[in-house]
Design a protein around this motif. Structure first.
Motif, short mmCIF file in Angstrom:
data_model
loop_
_atom_site.label_atom_id
_atom_site.label_comp_id
_atom_site.label_asym_id
_atom_site.label_seq_id
_atom_site.Cartn_x
_atom_site.Cartn_y
_atom_site.Cartn_z
N UNK A 116 77.67 74.52 37.74
CA UNK A 116 77.96 75.43 38.84
C UNK A 116 76.62 75.57 39.89
N UNK A 117 76.88 76.02 41.06
CA UNK A 117 75.79 76.06 42.29
C UNK A 117 74.27 76.52 41.75
N UNK A 118 74.24 77.18 40.34
CA UNK A 118 72.93 77.60 40.23
C UNK A 118 72.13 76.55 39.63
N UNK A 119 72.64 75.40 39.41
CA UNK A 119 72.03 74.46 38.56
C UNK A 119 71.03 73.90 39.62
N UNK A 120 71.20 73.99 40.88
CA UNK A 120 70.13 73.41 41.84
C UNK A 120 68.97 74.19 42.01
N UNK A 121 68.87 75.57 41.45
CA UNK A 121 67.66 76.46 41.67
C UNK A 121 67.36 76.55 40.09
N UNK A 122 67.78 75.91 39.20
CA UNK A 122 67.48 76.33 37.76
C UNK A 122 66.15 75.64 37.17
N UNK A 123 65.98 74.49 37.84
CA UNK A 123 64.77 73.84 37.46
C UNK A 123 64.14 73.16 38.67
N UNK A 124 62.83 72.65 38.45
CA UNK A 124 62.06 71.81 39.44
C UNK A 124 62.77 70.50 39.93
N UNK A 125 62.64 70.47 41.04
CA UNK A 125 62.43 71.08 42.38
C UNK A 125 63.65 72.02 42.46
N UNK A 126 63.36 73.51 42.92
CA UNK A 126 64.35 74.25 43.12
C UNK A 126 64.98 74.14 44.67
N UNK A 127 66.02 73.59 44.48
CA UNK A 127 66.67 73.38 45.74
C UNK A 127 68.08 74.32 46.17
N UNK A 128 68.29 74.40 47.36
CA UNK A 128 69.75 75.16 47.44
C UNK A 128 70.95 74.11 47.15
#
Length: 211
Positions: A116-128
């Motif tokens: 899901x899209x939450x994977x982008x902010x789940x770990x470093x680097x945190x991205x949109x």
């Protein structure tokens, strides 16, 4: 397809070599059947039928092996997808191939991230989420505004790509299985007809000798 969905670069040369080899094999096997029928040679027809039997056995062995290895293949795909997604978030130039891969997958399969899209902010680097997670926008706005609107309004795809990739591979595999079953029936018909023709030729030859 498996290599492509694992984020690997594919050249296609391996597939070309396999297709060429299969084509040569088909020509050789078909030649035995054609010349056997033309020259009315039972030996060539028996060789033709034997080759078809070997091909059927190979097809069955490949099918059984694929069914047995399916859980392992799925596990490997999931591992490689997650590894390539981490590299997709990298800013290094050498990892650009993974960004291109994920942009292609997300836009074509209409998904975002691994689960899901939450994977982008789940770990470093945190991205949109990437712009490729956003549905097509045919407006005249520039891409920066389109991306900003998509992210601020959360218009991006909510489904993860992992399940969609596996579903796509399963669909392709099912098509191969159906085609394989159809070819098996055709090959069985070829074996039956070849043996029947060989038997008829031998019977006719004995009849001439008796006469």
């Amino acid at each position: 397809m498996l290599q492509g969905f694992a984020g690997m670069e594919t050249t296609g040369h391996e597939t070309d070599a396999v297709l060429i080899a299969i084509g040569v094999l088909i020509i050789i096997v078909a030649a035995f059947g054609c010349f056997g029928a033309w020259k009315e040679s039972p030996k060539l027809l028996y060789i033709f039928a034997g080759c078809l039997i070997i091909i059927i056995l190979l097809e069955l062995s490949v099918g059984i092996a694929a069914a047995a290895l399916r859980p392992q293949i799925e596990g490997t795909m999931k591992t490689q997808l997650r590894a390539s997604f981490i590299k997709n978030k990298s800013t290094r130039e050498e990892d650009s191939v993974y960004r291109e891969f994920w942009d292609r997958v997300q836009s074509s399969l209409e998904c975002c991230g691994v689960t899901g899209p939450e994977n982008y902010g789940a770990s470093e680097p945190r991205l949109k989420p990437s712009f490729s997670c956003c549905p097509p926008d045919n407006s005249d706005e520039v891409d920066e505004i389109k991306r900003s609107d998509c992210l601020s309004m959360e218009k991006y795809y909510k489904e993860g790509c992992e399940d969609k990739v596996l579903s796509t591979v399963h669909s392709a595999g099912l098509s191969v299985i159906v085609c394989g079953i159809l070819f098996c029936f055709l090959e069985i018909a070829g074996i039956v007809l070849a043996l029947w023709l060989a038997h008829s030729i031998k019977t006719e030859g004995k009849g001439r000798e008796t006469a």
